[in-house]
Design an enzyme around this catalytic site. Sequence first.
Site, PDB file in Angstrom:
ATOM      1  CB  THR A 102      -0.919   0.056   1.245  1.00 17.48           C
ATOM      2  OG1 THR A 102      -0.133   0.383   2.402  1.00 17.48           O
ATOM      3  CG2 THR A 102      -1.637  -1.268   1.464  1.00 17.48           C
ATOM      4  NE  ARG A 103      -0.842   7.402  -1.438  1.00 21.01           N
ATOM      5  CZ  ARG A 103      -0.947   8.506  -0.688  1.00 21.01           C
ATOM      6  NH1 ARG A 103       0.120   9.224  -0.410  1.00 21.01           N
ATOM      7  NH2 ARG A 103      -2.120   8.899  -0.234  1.00 21.01           N
ATOM      8  CE  LYS A 104      -3.380   2.397   5.490  1.00 20.81           C
ATOM      9  NZ  LYS A 104      -4.228   1.474   6.309  1.00 20.81           N
ATOM     10  CB  THR A 105       5.688   3.991   2.352  1.00 18.84           C
ATOM     11  OG1 THR A 105       5.193   5.112   1.602  1.00 18.84           O
ATOM     12  CG2 THR A 105       5.345   2.711   1.605  1.00 18.84           C
TER      13      THR A 105
END
Length: 319
Positions: free
Chosen positions: A153-156
């Site tokens: 995901t883009r939860k970086t």
Amino acid sequence: MSTAASIPLAVPAPLGTYAHLLPPSWKAIITAWLAEDTPSFDYGGFVVGETLEEATLWGKSEGVLAGVPFVNEIFAQLGCTVEWHLEEGAPVLPTSETPKIKVATVRGPARCLLLGERVALNTMARCSGIAWKSRRVLVKARQLGWEGIIAGTRKTTPGFRIVEKYGMLVGGVDPHRYDLSSMVMLKDNHVWSKGSITQAVHAAKSTAGFALRVHVECQSLAEAREAISAGADIVMLDNFTPQGIADAARALRDDWARETGEGARASGVVKRCLVEVSGGLTEENMAESLCPDVDILSTSAIHQGTPIVDFSLKIQKRS
């Protein structure tokens, strides 16, 4: 946690080197990391000086080796060289008989080896941890007979995204969209602000052009059907129960079968929209959400809060 002995580690080899994906700007990020770690005087470096030394990079916990180009560049900027004894993507599997694995040899001035040591170890430990978790989740899905896409995901981490996405690739999973410019993902806030899914999709299509997919987060089967009717390319069934996923995905398959004519399901329906599942999925519970009518399973569990792989760098002790 599953042990390495129970996990087949092989995944299809990439058609090229992942380092070739890195943009021109990535080396400047490493320059900034080194500047952050030594912003003024290098007191420890004063102690050791610039005598040429050789250091061994050891792998001390199980994992997958990832982050090779970052480590190479860290030491290159400091005038050191790295000789790798394992290829990127290879398993690192210490045992009771061999508690540490020789991963690489680093050569250069002592001061420079130590300037790069912690930056390199931190980067590789995190990248390899994500690759290891990604590999385990992918292998488990394949063992369960599911052939769809496992994605991140883009939860970086801000400023570290390129390393985390790179680790996913080495682990064998799909990194999903890299940033807000990579794909048009319409979530609940977009829909609520615009007024409806249909209005949001039409607005996105008006500027995104043919090259960008439009992806819509849906809270119900009715929302998924609305998104598809509006022209979405991907619908995400977000936070559905396992049974809800199976029912909704099958209903969408039935919709496509009816549209393409009698007997289409038996011959394999060509779908006009991908179905993604997300929300609370982990290595431990994902088996409940795997079904043949789902194309993509996305989860932040492969890169948020994942354990690191333990590495150390030791200069050869003088006799």
